[in-house]
Design a protein around this motif. Sequence first.
Motif, mmCIF file in Angstrom:
data_model
loop_
_atom_site.group_PDB
_atom_site.id
_atom_site.type_symbol
_atom_site.label_atom_id
_atom_site.label_comp_id
_atom_site.label_asym_id
_atom_site.label_seq_id
_atom_site.Cartn_x
_atom_site.Cartn_y
_atom_site.Cartn_z
ATOM 1 N N GLN A 56 -6.248 -6.869 8.731
ATOM 2 C CA GLN A 56 -5.315 -8.058 8.643
ATOM 3 C C GLN A 56 -4.198 -8.010 9.697
ATOM 4 N N PHE A 108 -4.196 1.593 -8.839
ATOM 5 C CA PHE A 108 -4.449 2.095 -7.499
ATOM 6 C C PHE A 108 -3.098 2.431 -6.724
ATOM 7 N N HIS A 140 -4.314 1.306 4.816
ATOM 8 C CA HIS A 140 -5.525 1.049 4.005
ATOM 9 C C HIS A 140 -6.457 0.242 5.015
ATOM 10 N N PHE A 153 2.649 -8.035 5.412
ATOM 11 C CA PHE A 153 2.880 -6.443 5.412
ATOM 12 C C PHE A 153 4.355 -6.253 6.068
ATOM 13 N N PRO A 211 -7.761 -3.753 -6.936
ATOM 14 C CA PRO A 211 -8.006 -4.849 -5.958
ATOM 15 C C PRO A 211 -9.369 -5.195 -5.965
ATOM 16 N N HIS A 214 -8.127 -2.426 4.688
ATOM 17 C CA HIS A 214 -7.902 -3.572 4.527
ATOM 18 C C HIS A 214 -6.579 -4.338 5.169
ATOM 19 N N ALA A 215 -5.719 -3.414 5.047
ATOM 20 C CA ALA A 215 -4.603 -3.916 5.821
ATOM 21 C C ALA A 215 -4.730 -3.746 7.148
ATOM 22 N N PHE A 255 -6.648 -9.104 -7.807
ATOM 23 C CA PHE A 255 -6.692 -8.013 -8.355
ATOM 24 C C PHE A 255 -7.021 -8.334 -9.854
ATOM 25 N N THR A 274 -5.007 -11.336 -1.998
ATOM 26 C CA THR A 274 -5.934 -10.468 -2.759
ATOM 27 C C THR A 274 -5.823 -10.510 -4.165
ATOM 28 N N THR A 293 2.158 0.383 -3.824
ATOM 29 C CA THR A 293 0.969 -0.319 -3.187
ATOM 30 C C THR A 293 1.134 -1.899 -3.694
ATOM 31 N N PHE A 294 0.419 -2.652 -2.895
ATOM 32 C CA PHE A 294 0.115 -4.028 -3.568
ATOM 33 C C PHE A 294 -0.355 -4.070 -5.159
ATOM 34 N N THR A 295 -1.254 -3.008 -5.425
ATOM 35 C CA THR A 295 -2.017 -3.095 -6.682
ATOM 36 C C THR A 295 -1.007 -2.626 -7.689
ATOM 37 N N VAL A 352 -0.511 -11.770 0.332
ATOM 38 C CA VAL A 352 -0.587 -10.231 1.294
ATOM 39 C C VAL A 352 0.073 -10.636 2.606
ATOM 40 N N SER A 373 -4.476 4.248 0.993
ATOM 41 C CA SER A 373 -3.900 2.803 0.475
ATOM 42 C C SER A 373 -2.630 2.849 1.537
ATOM 43 N N THR A 374 -2.198 1.417 1.522
ATOM 44 C CA THR A 374 -0.843 1.399 2.345
ATOM 45 C C THR A 374 0.092 2.221 1.968
HETATM 46 O O1 LIG Z 1 -3.321 -0.030 -0.415
HETATM 47 C C1 LIG Z 1 -2.763 -0.940 -1.135
HETATM 48 O O2 LIG Z 1 -1.566 -1.372 -1.200
HETATM 49 C C2 LIG Z 1 -3.648 -1.705 -2.167
HETATM 50 O O3 LIG Z 1 -3.114 -1.996 -3.177
HETATM 51 C C3 LIG Z 1 -4.960 -2.255 -1.446
HETATM 52 C C4 LIG Z 1 -4.718 -3.449 -0.645
HETATM 53 C C5 LIG Z 1 -4.649 -3.123 0.702
HETATM 54 C C6 LIG Z 1 -4.518 -4.329 1.563
HETATM 55 C C7 LIG Z 1 -4.336 -5.770 0.988
HETATM 56 C C8 LIG Z 1 -4.197 -5.634 -0.316
HETATM 57 C C9 LIG Z 1 -4.549 -4.534 -1.003
#
Ligand SMILES: O=C(O)C(=O)Cc1ccccc1
Length: 302
Positions: free
Chosen positions: A108, A7, A102, A85, A51, A104-105, A172, A170, A12-14, A83, A127-128
């Motif tokens: 948070q 992703f 994103h 940022f 994720p 989820h971010a 994965f 998070t 990205t975090f992914t 996680v 995504s982020t």
């Molecule tokens: O958008 C991203 O970077 C991701 O990988 C999804 C995500 C977003 C927020 C926290 C962890 C993962």
Amino acid sequence: MSRIAYFGPQGTFTEQAARRLAPGEELIPAETIPAALAAVRSGAADAACVPIENSVEGAVTATLDSLSEAEPLVAVAEVLLPVHFSVLTRPGTTEIRTVASHPHALAQVRHWVEANLPGAHPVATSSTAAAAVAVDAGEFDAAVTAPVAVEHYPLEVRATEVADVRDAKTRFLLVRAPGELPQPTGADRTSIVAAATNRTGALAELLTELAVRGINLTKLDARPTRNNFGEYRFFIDFEGHVAEPRIGDALAALRRRCRNVRFLGSHPRADNGTTEIEPGAANEDFTDAIGWVESVRKGAQA
Ligand SMILES: O=C(O)C(=O)Cc1ccccc1
């Protein structure tokens, strides 16, 4: 070399998770979670990194929904990433009116944004890293990203270590087409998605099948089937590996009880969790009990 869809885009975090789960393999960014999983289903990738669960926001519903649809896929490994940022802007930005990331971010860093960028509007992106791309293109003023994103996009770091909740994590998954399963390690996680029959107590019965075998749940999520209003699928994670007699016995019971059960994988846990086994629910107890029934059937002993 294996091809690992993740992703994305880059940063990205992914992507970080994919590098941990499949070091040295070819990484292929996908724009969405369903697209990363579709790449495995079509054979364009050998595995996908997505994720699944966040310690603050809970389940990543796009992943749950995509895993329950189309051809089955199974998780073969997981990784848990801390996680926090970074907030990135175009160089020289003075006023921040929009903050993209994103969902989820954004969830948070809500308090941080209210305190540090008063009046800025949150905007959801896929995504982020997509937020970083959009900020670079001038669409928004600031992006909430993974720390590595700044290495990929020509943006300036305005803040680091941003997080309303300390130690957020998070989880994965690395997901493949069904095939050989990872070996049991003694600290494993099994995932299923089950459609219970639509009647009183159906979910309680389903959970009881796990409880009576001393199987500890680690996650439970309900998602609508999207077909009939009020009809749900249950995504259940629990301790143990399908290769173990006690887990196999439980899965067989769920298969009997449910309208439909899809196996989503058994793999080692990344959270250093131990597997709790109730007295009488150890694998040896199951093997011994099955052996005893067999000998009773043969008339060997009563
Ligand atoms: O958008 C991203 O970077 C991701 O990988 C999804 C995500 C977003 C927020 C926290 C962890 C993962």
